[in-house]
Write an enzyme that holds these catalytic residues in place. Structure first.
Site, short mmCIF file in Angstrom:
data_model
loop_
_atom_site.label_atom_id
_atom_site.label_comp_id
_atom_site.label_asym_id
_atom_site.label_seq_id
_atom_site.Cartn_x
_atom_site.Cartn_y
_atom_site.Cartn_z
CG HIS A 173 -10.85 -43.46 1.46
ND1 HIS A 173 -10.51 -43.28 0.17
CD2 HIS A 173 -12.00 -43.13 1.88
CE1 HIS A 173 -11.48 -42.60 -0.49
NE2 HIS A 173 -12.58 -42.31 0.77
N GLY B 187 -17.49 -37.29 1.79
CA GLY B 187 -16.32 -36.82 1.17
C GLY B 187 -16.57 -35.28 0.81
N GLY B 188 -17.09 -35.08 -0.48
CA GLY B 188 -17.29 -33.84 -0.98
C GLY B 188 -18.28 -32.96 -0.29
CG ASN C 26 -12.26 -38.66 3.64
OD1 ASN C 26 -11.08 -38.25 4.01
ND2 ASN C 26 -12.12 -39.88 2.88
CD GLU D 43 -10.20 -40.73 -2.53
OE1 GLU D 43 -9.62 -40.31 -1.55
OE2 GLU D 43 -11.42 -40.66 -2.94
N GLY E 68 -17.12 -39.56 -5.14
CA GLY E 68 -16.81 -38.44 -5.71
C GLY E 68 -17.40 -38.51 -7.41
CD GLU F 31 -16.08 -44.39 1.64
OE1 GLU F 31 -16.95 -43.44 1.81
OE2 GLU F 31 -14.96 -44.44 1.74
CE LYS G 25 -12.74 -38.46 -0.29
NZ LYS G 25 -13.33 -39.23 -1.48
CB SER H 66 -21.97 -39.50 -4.57
OG SER H 66 -21.03 -39.37 -5.09
P1 PGA Z 1 -17.63 -38.57 -1.56
O1 PGA Z 1 -16.42 -39.52 -0.89
O2 PGA Z 1 -18.69 -38.13 -0.40
O3 PGA Z 1 -16.99 -37.32 -2.12
O4 PGA Z 1 -18.26 -39.34 -2.81
C1 PGA Z 1 -16.78 -40.35 -0.12
C2 PGA Z 1 -15.43 -40.81 0.58
O5 PGA Z 1 -14.42 -40.96 -0.12
O6 PGA Z 1 -15.37 -41.02 1.68
#
Ligand code: PGA
Length: 250
Positions: free
Chosen positions: A94, A231-232, A9, A96, A170, A164, A11, A210
């Protein structure tokens, strides 16, 4: 055996040039016959140009969609438009979207139905916030997020669930493998109640929060963890490839 599924993802990140370099880097490093499903979820404006360069072993998806097919919805994107530019799937719910943009379960259900109706696959995200976990409400939150959106009217064949925990997204804090396993087992149990034992056994449940190359194998080695929503760490080819390798059958 459920095939592991690793999804990136992205983002709201990357320019077109960086995005092309990233998919090329992932494609170049993909193990042959990986035995893992892999998909990336770039921002909307990168989908069409990336569809032209993305290889067959990496699927393309979007991070969100609207629930209507067309009309006066300024700034929104319809599910059919995603299919039209080469997407196979879409992330819905998600954290967010839920917590920054105020998306409710009522809205998310409409989005899930609309996406499935046009033939997109869905990654439906669930997960509790830190205060909810600390108050012992994790299962109650997951129960609500699952029962209000999924159910007999939602065909589950094309749905992946992503667990999640919001406190792990994050933040560099990962759920322990046992915390992830416990939540995944609870979710699978609820799918068994909402559908049946066969559906519960078949549905894939990704962990997200993470995930990185160094913790992927242990997390994804849990019996009910069927992949990762990343994500990251999905923004760096080496890191993402490390997670894919961590997901490969031993
Ligand atoms: P992250 O994000 O791996 O940066 O923690 C995961 C996500 O929001 O799907």
């Amino acid at each position: 055996m459920r095939k592991k599924y690793v999804a990136g993802n992205w983002k709201m990140n990357l320019t077109l040039a960086d995005a092309k370099a990233l998919v090329q880097g992932i494609a170049a490093g993909m193990p042959a016959n990986a035995g893992v499903d892999v998909a990336v979820f770039p921002p909307f404006v990168l989908l069409h140009p990336l569809a032209a360069v993305i290889g067959g072993s990496i699927q393309l998806g979007a991070q969100n969609c609207h629930y209507e097919a067309s009309g006066a919805f300024t700034g929104e994107i319809a599910p059919q438009m995603l299919l039209d530019v080469g997407c196979k799937s879409v992330i819905i719910g998600h954290s967010e979207r839920r917590h920054i943009f105020g998306e409710t379960e009522e809205l998310l259900k409409k989005k899930v139905m609309a996406a499935l109706k046009v033939g997109l696959k869905v990654i439906y995200c669930v997960g509790e916030k830190l205060d909810e976990r600390e108050a012992g409400q994790t299962e109650a939150v997951l129960h609500r997020q699952i029962h209000k959106v999924l159910g007999a009217d939602v065909p589950l064949d094309e749905v992946t669930i992503a667990y999640e925990p919001v406190w792990a997204i994050g933040t560099g804090k990962t759920a322990s493998p046992q915390q992830a396993q416990d939540a995944h087992a609870y979710i699978r149990g609820q799918i068994g109640k909402l559908y049946n034992a066969k559906a519960a056994e078949a549905v894939r449940i990704q962990y997200g929060g993470s995930v990185k190359a160094s913790n992927a194998r242990e997390l994804l080695g849990q019996p009910d963890v069927d992949g990762a929503l990343v994500g990251g760490a999905s923004l760096k080819a080496d890191e993402f490839l490390g997670i894919i390798k961590g997901a490969q059958p031993a």
